[in-house]
Design a protein around this motif. Structure first.
Motif, short mmCIF file in Angstrom:
data_model
loop_
_atom_site.label_atom_id
_atom_site.label_comp_id
_atom_site.label_asym_id
_atom_site.label_seq_id
_atom_site.Cartn_x
_atom_site.Cartn_y
_atom_site.Cartn_z
N THR A 1 10.15 -7.81 -11.24
CA THR A 1 11.80 -8.08 -11.09
C THR A 1 12.25 -8.94 -12.27
OG1 THR A 1 11.79 -10.08 -9.97
CG2 THR A 1 11.85 -7.71 -8.75
N PRO A 2 13.46 -8.42 -13.11
CA PRO A 2 13.95 -9.63 -13.98
C PRO A 2 14.06 -11.04 -13.63
CG PRO A 2 15.27 -7.74 -13.68
CD PRO A 2 14.49 -7.44 -12.63
N SER A 3 14.39 -11.61 -12.62
CA SER A 3 14.57 -12.96 -12.23
C SER A 3 13.29 -13.51 -11.86
CB SER A 3 15.50 -13.31 -10.84
OG SER A 3 15.09 -12.37 -9.97
N ASP A 4 12.06 -12.81 -11.56
CA ASP A 4 10.67 -13.25 -11.32
C ASP A 4 10.02 -13.42 -12.75
OD1 ASP A 4 10.68 -13.43 -8.53
OD2 ASP A 4 9.39 -11.63 -8.30
N ALA A 5 10.55 -12.27 -13.67
CA ALA A 5 10.01 -12.46 -14.97
C ALA A 5 10.60 -13.44 -15.70
CB ALA A 5 10.62 -11.50 -15.75
N LYS A 6 11.69 -14.17 -15.42
CA LYS A 6 12.05 -15.30 -16.02
C LYS A 6 11.43 -16.50 -15.67
CE LYS A 6 16.14 -18.41 -16.91
NZ LYS A 6 17.59 -18.42 -17.16
N GLY A 7 11.23 -16.48 -14.40
CA GLY A 7 10.59 -17.89 -13.94
C GLY A 7 9.01 -17.99 -14.33
N ASP B 1 20.87 -10.04 -10.74
CA ASP B 1 21.31 -11.26 -11.35
C ASP B 1 20.30 -12.02 -11.72
OD1 ASP B 1 24.01 -10.37 -10.96
OD2 ASP B 1 24.20 -10.99 -8.89
N VAL B 2 20.30 -12.55 -12.72
CA VAL B 2 19.27 -13.45 -13.39
C VAL B 2 19.86 -14.96 -13.53
CG1 VAL B 2 17.74 -14.08 -15.01
CG2 VAL B 2 17.96 -11.87 -14.19
N SER B 3 19.47 -15.93 -12.87
CA SER B 3 20.25 -17.12 -12.99
C SER B 3 20.33 -17.67 -14.38
CB SER B 3 19.68 -18.28 -12.16
OG SER B 3 20.31 -19.54 -12.33
N ASP B 4 21.25 -18.35 -14.83
CA ASP B 4 21.24 -18.95 -16.20
C ASP B 4 20.68 -20.21 -16.20
OD1 ASP B 4 23.10 -17.32 -17.42
OD2 ASP B 4 24.73 -18.17 -16.78
N GLU B 5 20.25 -20.76 -14.94
CA GLU B 5 19.54 -22.19 -14.83
C GLU B 5 18.17 -22.11 -15.52
OE1 GLU B 5 21.09 -25.10 -13.40
OE2 GLU B 5 22.87 -23.49 -13.38
N ASP B 6 17.64 -23.24 -15.98
CA ASP B 6 16.46 -23.26 -16.14
C ASP B 6 15.39 -23.68 -14.90
OD1 ASP B 6 13.65 -24.70 -16.90
OD2 ASP B 6 14.68 -24.67 -18.89
N TYR B 7 14.78 -22.51 -14.58
CA TYR B 7 13.79 -22.56 -13.50
C TYR B 7 12.45 -21.80 -13.66
CZ TYR B 7 14.97 -17.43 -12.69
OH TYR B 7 15.03 -16.15 -12.65
#
Lengths: 324, 375
Positions: A150-156, A183-189
């Motif tokens: 998923t996009p948000s898992d990819a970011k983290g 939705d992908v959080s703008d936060e650094d995580y």
């Protein structure tokens, strides 16, 4: 929170980390001006310059081997290998050098590189553009292997990978690249490498998978009767993998189906199945089943969906495990 | 001790037919006859049309990703025409359709390949070539090995291998060049220097002035030719083949040409390429110059061009019809070519189309006669 697909999430995460850490350099074939053949690095060269987003010569061993050197010298290289099939020429540098340096130098030299690799089938691609070699790299001590779905898992996971002191193979399932947005959080995580995600909680059977087949498993669950309760686990990290999460789930459900695109024999499902046998023996109500690619060469696209674990084959295995 | 020069070398450039259709008669001597040029030109028109139709097939969803050959036909045809059909062996990458067709591969095989069907790789008996090679720069070593075998068996045969400018950055390229040279194998290395490796131009790919000079490092004759000039390509290839057949070892030919189309149908070259550069190369198109040449000799006119184009249409529509009439392979095709004899478990997988043991043997699940429905 912005909505992004997998391509956009990886792109913005690379930009985020390049902004934060000037040691990060992106290198590979066509990653600069062209923004990568899947456009994952689009706009990065314009923003960060050709010194940090580098169109390299066409040589995968060269890309991987020079990334090893960059990492040794204090950079944080993020090489891209254009398709998983082209890892072949880079294999020696990745496995015999990147993976072993910490051990062979007894910690004096470390290789913090993150190699990004599009992976898997289902997009009508040519030969050697559709394989799933994650188990090969998981088998090599010294490499971490992740595959977000998923996009948000990819970011983290990508932030965790780039900041990891050791080499990480970051597989990106092509079939998911543009399949949906979230939705992908703008936060650094970061997401800890080695932690799975329970996609849906359930009581009757555990289904373990990763990458694009997560969505085939969800489709399979729709084919099952409503009173069947499936616990779906997205492994996310192939090595290290979340043994505790899987074992705890199987002790609860007593049944397990592992699903992956790679060939069955020596696929990572074999490792999972074996670990379940070791740690959940008295809890098992049925033999662990593997729904995987066949032990054949990945076929060209006319037959690729027959090869891959699609929903009907997964649903059938779940029904059989439940009926055992 | 004063310093001294221990090695000096130069790279020659050969052009016989320029972009305006002017022929250097001296250099052209003993190359191609008028009849041969006529025949090659007509084939070039046909293969260009096939290339354009293939592009449309992809755009209309009737074929997968396809790499256009447009602009590189002379390099493919001039080299293949010099080779002996049924004797020499072609080891291509994926942008040499015309060379393979001239060497005997039925054209619908190429379409079938890009339609996602391995039967496009099932080279017919008697056609001496390998299937298209998809990864970059891996196939040249195979050509070196094939040529080595010919040398061991003292057969007067050669291997010709094709690759792009980008492929010369790969390690395997250098290993192939060194092997062929050390072993003096009858192998002809043909670089289609089409100036672009997807989005990376030749001058970013390498700091070498020419690709041909890479041959010097391996003690191999190397030449740069105008790759859009059938005469030059043919002459260089024939000389290399004659030398190889006479035991003179391998040669390297850099064909300077241009990829007029995108890298593949999945690419958009407008993102990275100046349209003015493309325009300049359109003027050097091999079709234009060979037509001019034939017209200047009174061998060609508009009527003949119209007839050739009409004929190309008929031929190409037959090729497409043949490729599209081939039904999807049987599912068992996934398995049947894995080994000469399939291991038991693979037979089990094939016969059940399952990897799960319960799917392969429902009795194990106690399902026989049960009410649980198995899909």
């Amino acid at each position: 929170m912005p909505e992004m697909n997998l391509v956009q999430a990886i792109n913005s995460t690379l930009a985020h980390e390049m902004e934060r850490d000037e040691r990060v350099v992106v290198l590979g074939e066509d990653v600069g001006l062209n923004g990568g053949v899947f456009r994952v690095t689009e706009g990065l060269q314009a923003r960060f310059g050709a010194e940090r987003v580098v169109d390299t010569p066409l040589a995968e061993s060269g890309i991987m081997g020079s990334a090893v050197g960059l990492a040794m010298a204090g950079m944080r290289p993020v090489p891209e290998i254009q398709f998983e099939g082209f890892l072949g020429p880079a294999y020696d540098q990745l496995v015999n050098h990147a993976a072993r340096y910490r051990t062979r130098s007894r910690g004096a030299i470390t290789i913090p590189l993150t190699v990004r690799v599009p992976v898997g089938g289902g997009i009508h691609a040519p030969e050697l553009h559709s394989d799933s070699p994650e188990a090969i790299y998981a088998h090599h001590p010294g490499l971490k292997v992740v595959m977000p779905s998923t996009p948000s898992d990819a970011k983290g996971l990508l932030l965790a990978a780039i900041r990891d002191p050791d080499p990480v193979v970051f597989f990106e399932p092509k079939r998911v690249y543009r399949s949906f947005k979230e939705d992908v959080s703008d936060e650094d995580y970061t997401i800890e490498i080695g932690k799975a995600k329970v996609v849906s909680e359930g009581e009757h059977v555990t289904v373990v998978t990763w990458g694009a087949p997560v969505f085939q498993c969800l489709a399979a669950m729709d084919e099952l009767p409503e009173d069947v309760s499936v616990e779906l686990i997205d492994l996310r990290s192939i090595y290290p993998w979340d043994i505790d999460c899987v074992v705890e789930s199987v002790r609860k459900t007593g049944r397990c189906v592992v699903v992956h695109e790679a060939p069955k024999t020596c696929g990572f499902g074999a490792e999972i199945s074996s670990t379940i046998q070791e740690q959940c023996f008295l809890h098992l109500q049925a033999p662990v089943q593997r729904v995987a690619g066949f032990d054949t060469v990945m076929p060209y696209y006319k037959l690729e969906l027959e090869y891959m674990p699609e929903a009907p084959r997964i649903a059938e295995a779940i029904r059989q495990v439940l009926a055992y | 001790m004063p310093k001294k020069v221990v090695y000096e070398a130069a790279i020659e450039y050969l052009q016989i037919l320029d972009e305006n259709g002017n022929l250097d008669k001296n250099l052209a001597k003993d190359t191609l006859t008028d009849e041969e040029v006529l025949s090659l030109y007509e084939q070039m028109v046909t293969y260009r049309h096939l290339d354009e139709v293939a592009f449309k097939l992809q755009r209309s969803g009737r074929m997968g990703t396809y790499p256009q050959n447009k602009g590189q036909e002379a390099a493919a045809m001039g080299t293949a025409f010099a080779a002996k059909k049924g004797i020499d062996f072609l080891v291509p990458c994926y942008r040499e359709n015309a060379a393979l067709f001239m060497h005997g591969l039925p054209p619908h095989y190429i379409l079938l390949h890009w339609m996602g069907d391995e039967r496009g790789n099932q080279i017919p008996e008697g056609v001496h070539c390998t299937p298209l090679s998809i990864p970059i720069g891996t196939q040249m070593l195979h050509a070196a090995g094939i040529a080595w075998a010919y040398k061991i068996r003292k057969e007067p045969r050669c291997a010709l291998t094709y690759f792009g400018d980008g492929a010369t950055s790969e390690g395997d390229f250098h290993e192939a060049m060194n092997f062929a040279s050390v072993l003096q194998a009858p192998c002809i290395f043909i670089c289609q220097n089409n100036q672009w490796a997807i989005s990376v131009p030749r001058e970013v790919q390498m700091n070498s002035e020419t690709v041909a000079q890479k041959a010097l490092a391996y003690g191999m004759p190397g030449i740069q030719v105008d790759g859009n000039d059938l005469f030059a390509v043919y002459k260089a290839t024939r000389e290399a083949l004659d030398r190889a057949r006479a035991g003179g070892g391998p040669s390297f030919i850099e064909c300077v040409t241009y990829r007029l189309a995108d890298h593949t149908t999945a690419d958009d070259a407008r993102r990275y390429r100046d349209p003015k550069e493309v325009e300049a190369w359109v003027a050097k198109d091999p079709i234009i110059r060979h037509r001019r040449y034939l017209e200047s000799k009174g061998l060609w006119d508009d009527a003949k061009q119209a007839a050739a184009e009409a004929k190309a249409k008929t031929i190409v529509s037959e090729i497409v019809k043949t490729a599209e009439s081939i039904a999807k392979p049987a599912i068992t095709d996934i398995f049947d070519y894995t080994f000469a004899e399939l291991p038991t478990d693979l037979i089990r997988q094939r016969d059940t189309m399952r990897t799960s043991s319960l799917g392969q043997n429902p009795e194990q699940a106690g399902l026989t006669g049960s009410s649980v429905e198995v899909a």
